[in-house]
Write a protein that holds these residues in place. Structure first.
Motif, PDB file in Angstrom:
ATOM      1  N   GLU A  79     -11.412 -32.636  20.749  1.00 57.01           N
ATOM      2  CA  GLU A  79     -12.708 -31.966  20.688  1.00 57.01           C
ATOM      3  C   GLU A  79     -12.503 -30.502  20.308  1.00 57.01           C
ATOM      4  O   GLU A  79     -11.493 -29.899  20.651  1.00 57.01           O
ATOM      5  N   THR A  80     -13.438 -29.954  19.633  1.00 52.21           N
ATOM      6  CA  THR A  80     -13.421 -28.528  19.317  1.00 52.21           C
ATOM      7  C   THR A  80     -14.699 -27.917  19.848  1.00 52.21           C
ATOM      8  O   THR A  80     -15.724 -28.586  19.922  1.00 52.21           O
ATOM      9  N   ALA A 138     -20.528 -24.328  12.047  1.00 51.65           N
ATOM     10  CA  ALA A 138     -19.364 -23.430  12.010  1.00 51.65           C
ATOM     11  C   ALA A 138     -18.166 -24.125  11.378  1.00 51.65           C
ATOM     12  O   ALA A 138     -17.418 -23.519  10.603  1.00 51.65           O
ATOM     13  N   LEU A 139     -17.981 -25.395  11.679  1.00 58.45           N
ATOM     14  CA  LEU A 139     -16.878 -26.156  11.086  1.00 58.45           C
ATOM     15  C   LEU A 139     -17.072 -26.309   9.577  1.00 58.45           C
ATOM     16  O   LEU A 139     -16.116 -26.219   8.804  1.00 58.45           O
ATOM     17  N   LEU A 178     -15.623 -24.587   3.989  1.00 54.03           N
ATOM     18  CA  LEU A 178     -15.938 -23.912   2.722  1.00 54.03           C
ATOM     19  C   LEU A 178     -15.011 -22.724   2.482  1.00 54.03           C
ATOM     20  O   LEU A 178     -14.643 -22.445   1.341  1.00 54.03           O
ATOM     21  N   ALA A 179     -14.624 -22.029   3.545  1.00 52.26           N
ATOM     22  CA  ALA A 179     -13.687 -20.912   3.396  1.00 52.26           C
ATOM     23  C   ALA A 179     -12.329 -21.423   2.902  1.00 52.26           C
ATOM     24  O   ALA A 179     -11.695 -20.794   2.043  1.00 52.26           O
ATOM     25  N   THR A 196     -11.261 -32.314   9.153  1.00 49.85           N
ATOM     26  CA  THR A 196     -12.070 -33.522   9.005  1.00 49.85           C
ATOM     27  C   THR A 196     -12.201 -34.248  10.341  1.00 49.85           C
ATOM     28  O   THR A 196     -13.283 -34.704  10.709  1.00 49.85           O
ATOM     29  N   VAL A 197     -11.114 -34.339  11.080  1.00 50.15           N
ATOM     30  CA  VAL A 197     -11.148 -34.970  12.402  1.00 50.15           C
ATOM     31  C   VAL A 197     -12.114 -34.205  13.318  1.00 50.15           C
ATOM     32  O   VAL A 197     -12.940 -34.805  14.006  1.00 50.15           O
ATOM     33  N   ALA A 198     -12.032 -32.879  13.310  1.00 52.99           N
ATOM     34  CA  ALA A 198     -12.927 -32.058  14.134  1.00 52.99           C
ATOM     35  C   ALA A 198     -14.382 -32.233  13.705  1.00 52.99           C
ATOM     36  O   ALA A 198     -15.285 -32.320  14.550  1.00 52.99           O
TER      37      ALA A 198
END
Length: 148
Positions: A3-4, A10-11, A16-17, A107-109
């Protein structure tokens, strides 16, 4: 899956960054933006991951497809800018394999957060970065179409 604490928007902004760095890596090595073989492989992986965590594979694949499309928008814009303005080209080329490993973890987050978010509508995050405004709309395209 880990989990994040970061929100889904925000993810997406973080992804994108990283896309900007991916553009620099590809531009610096002459690689094209589009990589359909890798994209299909990633979509298949996301479907499998979604099944493992109890997320609808079609929702997960649609969402990742949006992330890929948004990333490519950023990359195409940067390629066009750097071609028209050679002085703005990045001085170095980041390691694409390292960036892809970072994207895989992200991607997992994203899938974890998407599962935790549920079906409620999402508000599109705001950014002052013009480069990311249209890609953000793309990144949330399938989620904006979800039934609430």
């Amino acid at each position: 899956m880990a989990e994040t604490g970061e929100s889904l928007p925000a993810l997406v902004l973080r992804r994108l960054a990283i896309s900007e760095q991916v553009a620099a890596a590809k531009f610096g090595t002459g690689r094209p933006v589009d990589d359909p073989v890798r994209e299909q492989r990633e979509l298949a992986r996301v479907r499998d991951l979604a099944r493992e965590i109890g997320l609808d594979p079609d929702v997960a694949a649609g969402f990742l497809s949006d992330q890929i499309a948004a990333s490519k928008e950023v990359q195409h814009r940067l390629f066009a800018h750097w071609t028209a303005h050679p002085g703005d080209r990045p001085a170095d080329s980041p390691d694409l394999s390292m960036l892809r490993a970072e994207l895989d973890g992200l991607t997992v987050a994203l899938l974890d957060r998407l599962r935790a978010t549920g079906p409620e509508p999402l508000t599109l995050p705001e950014t002052s970065e013009e480069l990311k405004q249209e890609p953000l709309r793309t990144a949330f395209r399938s989620l904006a179409q979800r039934p609430s």
